[in-house]
Design a protein around this motif. Structure first.
Motif, short mmCIF file in Angstrom:
data_model
loop_
_atom_site.label_atom_id
_atom_site.label_comp_id
_atom_site.label_asym_id
_atom_site.label_seq_id
_atom_site.Cartn_x
_atom_site.Cartn_y
_atom_site.Cartn_z
N GLU A 188 0.82 -1.21 0.00
CA GLU A 188 0.00 0.00 0.00
C GLU A 188 0.86 1.26 0.00
O GLU A 188 0.58 2.22 -0.72
CB GLU A 188 -0.92 0.01 1.22
CG GLU A 188 -2.05 -1.02 1.19
CD GLU A 188 -1.61 -2.39 1.70
OE1 GLU A 188 -2.48 -3.26 1.81
OE2 GLU A 188 -0.40 -2.57 1.98
N GLU A 189 1.92 1.25 0.82
CA GLU A 189 2.78 2.43 0.90
C GLU A 189 3.57 2.63 -0.38
O GLU A 189 3.73 3.77 -0.85
CB GLU A 189 3.74 2.28 2.08
CG GLU A 189 4.55 3.53 2.36
CD GLU A 189 5.37 3.44 3.64
OE1 GLU A 189 5.90 4.48 4.06
OE2 GLU A 189 5.47 2.33 4.19
N ILE A 190 4.04 1.54 -0.96
CA ILE A 190 4.77 1.63 -2.22
C ILE A 190 3.87 2.23 -3.31
O ILE A 190 4.28 3.13 -4.05
CB ILE A 190 5.28 0.24 -2.65
CG1 ILE A 190 6.32 -0.27 -1.64
CG2 ILE A 190 5.88 0.30 -4.06
CD1 ILE A 190 6.69 -1.73 -1.83
N ALA A 191 2.64 1.70 -3.39
CA ALA A 191 1.71 2.18 -4.40
C ALA A 191 1.36 3.66 -4.18
O ALA A 191 1.29 4.44 -5.13
CB ALA A 191 0.45 1.32 -4.37
N ALA A 192 1.15 4.02 -2.92
CA ALA A 192 0.79 5.41 -2.61
C ALA A 192 1.91 6.37 -3.00
O ALA A 192 1.66 7.44 -3.55
CB ALA A 192 0.46 5.54 -1.13
N LYS A 193 3.15 5.98 -2.71
CA LYS A 193 4.29 6.83 -3.06
C LYS A 193 4.41 7.01 -4.57
O LYS A 193 4.84 8.05 -5.06
CB LYS A 193 5.58 6.22 -2.53
CG LYS A 193 5.72 6.25 -1.01
CD LYS A 193 6.16 7.60 -0.52
CE LYS A 193 6.44 7.58 0.98
NZ LYS A 193 6.84 8.91 1.49
#
Length: 225
Positions: free
Chosen positions: A54-59
């Motif tokens: 989720e964090e990778i995608a959000a970044k």
């Protein structure tokens, strides 16, 4: 595959009609590279377990399925990041060994590792962590072993010219490379003394230890086996 980098935005013209702006797009290769760079930064800062898809995608400004499409998940992304860093460090070390004199070769190897730590701090932080993925492409220990293999021939020739057993070259290669690698892990955070001074002290210990090497080292304690 072409991905959108940013979502559409709108503005209001003089007649109050919304106008859509053009979206900047990435090719599949560009998106993959972007995800690798983001993953590399997050894995270095938070580790594998502390980083989420989720964090990778959000970044990256994309949805989670885009990450899965490129790498099959967090594990796949991590494995590619580790593999790239391992190849970069191995290439830097082996490519630096160009001198003819053994002592200068030691200097070149020490500088190569310290250069990598300085230029690719995030990458080194990832490598020195124990890999949480059994199917990962390698580990820092295996990388050190690969680098040591590159200097075995050099040590073997030096041993032979001095009347030592060249079959012991792999043992000494592992010891020398391991010494530099562990010192590099320590220097990663302290960054003192300066890089050139660290390299000089490493070579001082290694070279003068080799210079006074006994052909048949003996134990002086009570234990003999």
């Amino acid at each position: 595959m072409i991905d959108a980098v940013a979502t559409d935005s709108s503005s209001t013209s003089s007649n109050d009609k919304p106008r859509r702006t053009r979206r900047t797009r990435m090719t599949g290769a560009e998106r993959r590279q972007q995800l690798l760079e983001i993953g590399r930064t997050l894995f270095a800062a938070k580790g594998f377990e502390g980083t989420s898809v989720e964090e990778i995608a959000a970044k990256a400004g994309v949805s989670k399925p885009v990450v899965y499409e490129h790498f099959g998940g967090k594990e796949g992304l991590y494995a590619v990041v580790v593999d790239r860093e391992m190849r970069r460090l191995l290439d830097m070390v082996t490519g630096s060994l160009t001198a003819g004199h053994p002592r200068e070769l030691l200097e070149q190897a020490a500088f190569a590792l310290l250069d990598y730590i300085e230029e690719s701090t995030d990458g080194f932080r990832i490598l020195v962590r124990d890999s949480p993925i059994p199917q990962s492409t390698g580990s820092f220990a295996s990388l050190i072993s690969d680098i040591a293999t590159q200097v075995e021939d050099i040590l073997g020739k030096e041993f032979k010219s001095r009347g030592f057993d060249p079959k012991l070259a792999p043992l000494y290669a592992q010891a020398l490379v391991g010494m530099v690698a562990l010192t590099g892990q320590w220097w990663l955070d302290v960054r003192r003394p300066k890089k050139a001074e660290v390299a000089a002290h490493l070579v001082n210990l290694a070279w003068h230890g080799l210079d006074g090497l006994e052909p048949k080292p003996r134990l002086i304690g009570h234990r003999k086996s």
